[in-house]
Design an enzyme around this catalytic site. Structure first.
Site, mmCIF file in Angstrom:
data_model
loop_
_atom_site.group_PDB
_atom_site.id
_atom_site.type_symbol
_atom_site.label_atom_id
_atom_site.label_comp_id
_atom_site.label_asym_id
_atom_site.label_seq_id
_atom_site.Cartn_x
_atom_site.Cartn_y
_atom_site.Cartn_z
ATOM 1 N N GLY A 191 -1.916 -1.187 -9.473
ATOM 2 C CA GLY A 191 -2.355 -0.176 -8.523
ATOM 3 C C GLY A 191 -3.538 0.580 -9.100
ATOM 4 C CB SER A 192 -6.209 0.112 -10.322
ATOM 5 O OG SER A 192 -5.962 -1.235 -9.973
#
Length: 236
Positions: A191-192
């Site tokens: 997640g980024s």
């Protein structure tokens, strides 16, 4: 002749090899811990299923036109800003247009080169792990940057920014390497966001909250490239 319909084959994406150790460990834990407490088996099985989705590695086909900058990540386009690029990239003190694509935990996390060119620099910087959908994540979070020089003389910055859950940035290329547009250059777990710093004079072709597809969605048009054909404008 395949017995599986083409539509079904195209909907089932392969899993990148980087994900198989996590999937295998989760399945092994499901079998062992499930003997101790039945619900754990199903919880871990669901987790393994999510990892199959997270580590998917679909085939992407990039647009065939000069001067296009395509999305390096799947996800949501964040509000467009003009800011000074991270100092470690060496892109100078002048502000540049930045397009950020936020990846949630259900997006494909394979990162791709937005343009064809030479990797002039790779720069890693440790940092925090605040939520990647916050604007300050681009300045405070752990990140890894690429500087890509195109054959036409343009220089772009592409930065992998770790997020609240992400704890590992993977890089699959080296300084001096030649990359094709849409080529896989890395990924971030889990997640980024990806930031793209454009050369002056680029024309942005996306809007905030738009969904982007890595390797396919056109983000911008580079200066000096052949002009794009006119598009119809919707009038509400």
């Amino acid at each position: 002749m395949s017995l599986v319909p083409r539509s079904v084959r195209e909907a089932i994406h392969p899993v990148h090899r980087a994900g198989w150790p996590f999937i295998a460990i989760t399945l092994a834990l499901a079998l062992v811990l499930g003997l101790l407490w039945g619900p754990l088996f199903w919880l871990l099985l669901i987790l393994a299923g999510w990892m199959l989705v997270f580590f998917r590695d679909p085939t992407r086909v990039s647009p065939n036109a000069p001067g296009l900058v395509i999305s390096p990540a799947d996800g949501r386009v964040e509000p467009l800003v003009t800011v000074v690029p991270p100092a470690e990239l060496g892109l100078g003190p002048e502000p540049r247009q930045r397009i950020s694509v936020f990846m949630d935990v259900f997006d494909c996390h394979i990162n791709r080169a937005p343009v064809a060119g030479r990797i002039a620099k790779i720069a890693y910087k440790p940092g925090k792990f605040v939520s990647a959908d916050l604007d300050k994540a681009s300045e405070d979070n752990e990140r890894n940057g690429f500087v890509i020089d195109t054959a036409e003389g343009h220089r772009l910055g592409v930065v992998q920014v770790a997020g609240l859950v992400a704890r590992r940035i993977l890089v699959w290329t080296n300084e001096g390497a030649l990359v094709a547009q849409g080529e896989r250059i890395g990924m971030i777990r889990f997640g980024s966001r990806l930031d793209v710093y454009l050369p002056e004079g680029s024309v942005v072709l996306v809007a905030a909250r738009q969904r982007a597809i890595a390797g396919e969605t056109v983000l911008a048009h580079l200066p000096g490239a052949a002009p794009l054909p006119p598009y119809p404008v919707r009038v509400d």
